[in-house]
Structure formats: C-alpha cells, structure tokens
Design a protein around this motif. Structure first.
Motif, PDB file in Angstrom:
ATOM      1  N   ILE A  24      19.031  96.941   2.627  1.00 52.16           N
ATOM      2  CA  ILE A  24      20.305  97.516   2.187  1.00 52.16           C
ATOM      3  C   ILE A  24      20.331  97.633   0.660  1.00 52.16           C
ATOM      4  CG2 ILE A  24      22.801  97.075   2.040  1.00 52.16           C
ATOM      5  CD1 ILE A  24      22.572  96.120   4.971  1.00 52.16           C
ATOM      6  N   LYS A  25      19.791  96.637  -0.037  1.00 49.30           N
ATOM      7  CA  LYS A  25      19.686  96.732  -1.506  1.00 49.30           C
ATOM      8  C   LYS A  25      18.873  97.957  -1.907  1.00 49.30           C
ATOM      9  CE  LYS A  25      20.215  92.023  -3.006  1.00 49.30           C
ATOM     10  NZ  LYS A  25      19.938  91.069  -4.013  1.00 49.30           N
ATOM     11  N   GLU A  26      17.749  98.174  -1.228  1.00 51.64           N
ATOM     12  CA  GLU A  26      16.892  99.326  -1.528  1.00 51.64           C
ATOM     13  C   GLU A  26      17.615 100.640  -1.251  1.00 51.64           C
ATOM     14  OE1 GLU A  26      12.861  96.843  -0.222  1.00 51.64           O
ATOM     15  OE2 GLU A  26      13.514  98.558   0.985  1.00 51.64           O
ATOM     16  N   LEU A  27      18.300 100.703  -0.122  1.00 53.44           N
ATOM     17  CA  LEU A  27      19.045 101.908   0.250  1.00 53.44           C
ATOM     18  C   LEU A  27      20.165 102.185  -0.753  1.00 53.44           C
ATOM     19  CD1 LEU A  27      18.299 103.503   2.773  1.00 53.44           C
ATOM     20  CD2 LEU A  27      20.157 102.373   3.976  1.00 53.44           C
ATOM     21  N   HIS A 127      26.103 113.914   3.702  1.00 57.47           N
ATOM     22  CA  HIS A 127      24.831 113.200   3.857  1.00 57.47           C
ATOM     23  C   HIS A 127      25.011 112.153   4.954  1.00 57.47           C
ATOM     24  CE1 HIS A 127      23.619 114.938  -0.014  1.00 57.47           C
ATOM     25  NE2 HIS A 127      24.899 114.762  -0.314  1.00 57.47           N
ATOM     26  N   ILE A 128      23.907 111.790   5.591  1.00 59.07           N
ATOM     27  CA  ILE A 128      23.952 110.777   6.645  1.00 59.07           C
ATOM     28  C   ILE A 128      23.148 109.564   6.209  1.00 59.07           C
ATOM     29  CG2 ILE A 128      23.387 110.206   9.042  1.00 59.07           C
ATOM     30  CD1 ILE A 128      23.551 113.249   9.635  1.00 59.07           C
ATOM     31  N   CYS A 129      23.777 108.403   6.324  1.00 60.85           N
ATOM     32  CA  CYS A 129      23.133 107.125   6.051  1.00 60.85           C
ATOM     33  C   CYS A 129      23.291 106.278   7.306  1.00 60.85           C
ATOM     34  CB  CYS A 129      23.791 106.434   4.855  1.00 60.85           C
ATOM     35  SG  CYS A 129      23.115 104.803   4.508  1.00 60.85           S
ATOM     36  N   CYS A 137      14.851 109.201  20.778  1.00 56.71           N
ATOM     37  CA  CYS A 137      16.074 109.529  21.529  1.00 56.71           C
ATOM     38  C   CYS A 137      16.777 110.775  21.007  1.00 56.71           C
ATOM     39  CB  CYS A 137      17.060 108.365  21.451  1.00 56.71           C
ATOM     40  SG  CYS A 137      16.450 106.868  22.202  1.00 56.71           S
ATOM     41  N   LEU A 138      16.400 111.253  19.829  1.00 55.57           N
ATOM     42  CA  LEU A 138      17.098 112.352  19.170  1.00 55.57           C
ATOM     43  C   LEU A 138      17.053 113.626  20.011  1.00 55.57           C
ATOM     44  CD1 LEU A 138      18.650 112.554  16.506  1.00 55.57           C
ATOM     45  CD2 LEU A 138      16.599 113.524  15.484  1.00 55.57           C
ATOM     46  N   LYS A 139      18.217 114.199  20.280  1.00 55.50           N
ATOM     47  CA  LYS A 139      18.311 115.401  21.106  1.00 55.50           C
ATOM     48  C   LYS A 139      18.799 116.622  20.324  1.00 55.50           C
ATOM     49  CE  LYS A 139      19.058 113.021  25.529  1.00 55.50           C
ATOM     50  NZ  LYS A 139      17.840 112.341  25.385  1.00 55.50           N
ATOM     51  N   VAL A 140      19.260 116.415  19.092  1.00 56.97           N
ATOM     52  CA  VAL A 140      19.710 117.526  18.252  1.00 56.97           C
ATOM     53  C   VAL A 140      19.035 117.390  16.889  1.00 56.97           C
ATOM     54  CG1 VAL A 140      21.932 117.777  19.416  1.00 56.97           C
ATOM     55  CG2 VAL A 140      21.757 116.285  17.440  1.00 56.97           C
ATOM     56  N   GLU A 141      18.886 118.514  16.214  1.00 59.72           N
ATOM     57  CA  GLU A 141      18.253 118.480  14.900  1.00 59.72           C
ATOM     58  C   GLU A 141      19.245 117.959  13.865  1.00 59.72           C
ATOM     59  OE1 GLU A 141      16.210 121.650  11.927  1.00 59.72           O
ATOM     60  OE2 GLU A 141      15.787 121.879  14.079  1.00 59.72           O
ATOM     61  N   LEU A 142      18.809 116.942  13.132  1.00 53.10           N
ATOM     62  CA  LEU A 142      19.653 116.328  12.103  1.00 53.10           C
ATOM     63  C   LEU A 142      18.819 116.012  10.877  1.00 53.10           C
ATOM     64  CD1 LEU A 142      21.734 113.552  13.923  1.00 53.10           C
ATOM     65  CD2 LEU A 142      22.605 115.675  12.973  1.00 53.10           C
ATOM     66  N   ASN A 143      19.440 116.084   9.721  1.00 55.10           N
ATOM     67  CA  ASN A 143      18.796 115.638   8.500  1.00 55.10           C
ATOM     68  C   ASN A 143      19.379 114.267   8.153  1.00 55.10           C
ATOM     69  OD1 ASN A 143      17.340 115.517   6.119  1.00 55.10           O
ATOM     70  ND2 ASN A 143      18.942 116.548   4.960  1.00 55.10           N
ATOM     71  N   LEU A 144      18.612 113.223   8.403  1.00 54.28           N
ATOM     72  CA  LEU A 144      19.060 111.867   8.080  1.00 54.28           C
ATOM     73  C   LEU A 144      18.585 111.554   6.661  1.00 54.28           C
ATOM     74  CD1 LEU A 144      18.172 110.108  11.455  1.00 54.28           C
ATOM     75  CD2 LEU A 144      20.352 111.109  10.754  1.00 54.28           C
ATOM     76  N   ASP A 145      19.528 111.512   5.724  1.00 55.57           N
ATOM     77  CA  ASP A 145      19.190 111.335   4.319  1.00 55.57           C
ATOM     78  C   ASP A 145      18.731 109.922   3.996  1.00 55.57           C
ATOM     79  OD1 ASP A 145      20.330 114.021   3.049  1.00 55.57           O
ATOM     80  OD2 ASP A 145      21.766 113.295   4.541  1.00 55.57           O
ATOM     81  N   TYR A 146      19.364 108.930   4.616  1.00 52.36           N
ATOM     82  CA  TYR A 146      19.077 107.526   4.322  1.00 52.36           C
ATOM     83  C   TYR A 146      18.999 106.740   5.627  1.00 52.36           C
ATOM     84  CZ  TYR A 146      20.769 109.295  -0.128  1.00 52.36           C
ATOM     85  OH  TYR A 146      20.956 110.052  -1.255  1.00 52.36           O
TER      86      TYR A 146
END
Length: 181
Positions: A24-27, A127-129, A137-146
C-alpha cells in the motif's frame, strides 16, 4: 501457515499484514507521483474497500478527498453477476480526477458499471485502484491503473473482504482451504 475458521469455512494465511502495508505504501507513492498537482477524489466502493481506502489515503502525500459508493453483487462466496447500486454518488465530479478504490476486481462487471455511471457526470479522468485482481476471472476489458496484488481465483477474506459479513477486520488476508468452497 496459520489457519482460521470464519463461520463454517477454514482459511489459511496468504498475505501477511506486513506485505499488505508495504504494498500500500508503494501504491500510494505511485499514485501521489502520478497525480502530483491534482486533488483526486478517491471513490471507495463499500463495504470491502473501506480499510484499504483509509490506509491508502493516509499514505498518500498529495491533497485528496474521499467519498463512498456502495454496490452489491455477492452472496456468500460467489458473485451473483448482477450489480445493484445501493448508495450513490453525491459529489459533483465534473472536471475532477476520480480514482475508484475497490477491494477486488474479478469479472469486471462492477467496475464497468461504475465507469459507465461516472462517465455521465463528466469527470476529467477516471482511474481504477484495486487491492486484488483476479485476471483469470475478468470478463470485460478494463484498464486497471493501480493493482496491489494479482491473485489466483481463490476466495479470500480479511483486510476488508468478508465471508457472509464476517472476517473484514482481520489484519491479514486468508485464502479458503481447498474443499471448503
């Protein structure tokens, strides 16, 4: 490995408290660097992300704000696949940088619903963290930023994540023992 019982299921330690704190510190450092000069709105998805969101915010070194939204798609240990908004967004996010803070991204349906909902409110960027990501398990395209941790498709509990509303307060993350699903 330590094992615990939550309700009728047995779980084993999979991620220690020290590992979680370090990641979490790094993120937070990365987000603070990427968002320098901005005042992002952390939009924490309840109930699971509240501990993660609080710890993340305390580690950030830039001004930021926090708000909460509650979505539900789980019953017991399986996702229902249907997302229903329970508590909505009250803030004006027009022109804002928004960081969705989620406990776990699996199918991606919850995140897609959130992004669609936010998009109608004209944010500058979204943005997604996430604390956990289960790529298989991913069923939809997503951009996971963090992403703090990429994990296997196992049921986990602790550090905000629950099994039937139990286990959220555990300081470590536990994985269900095989045969308990």
């Amino acid at each position: 490995m330590n094992t615990i019982k939550v309700k009728d299921k047995t779980f084993r330690t999979s991620i220690s408290e020290a590992e979680i704190k370090q990641r979490i510190k790094e993120l937070a450092a990365q987000i603070s660097k990427d968002m320098e000069g901005k005042n992002p709105l952390l939009l924490a998805v309840l109930n699971g992300s509240f501990i993660f969101a609080a710890d993340l915010m305390r580690e950030m070194t830039i001004p930021c704000e926090i708000s909460f939204v509650k979505l539900a798609s789980y019953q017991g240990t399986t996702s229902t696949g249907k997302v229903r908004e329970v508590i909505g967004i009250n803030e004006d996010i027009s022109g804002r940088t928004v960081i969705i803070v989620e406990d776990i991204v699996e199918s991606g349906f919850t995140m897609r619903r959130m992004i669609e909902s936010l998009g109608t409110r004209n944010p500058e960027s979204v943005h997604i963290c996430t604390l956990f990501h289960k790529p298989e398990c991913l069923k939809v395209e997503l951009n996971l930023d963090y992403v703090a941790f990429t994990i296997a498709n196992d049921f986990v509990v602790g550090y905000g994540l629950d099994y039937d509303q139990q286990g959220r307060g555990l300081k470590e993350v536990y994985t269900i023992v095989e045969g308990e699903e």
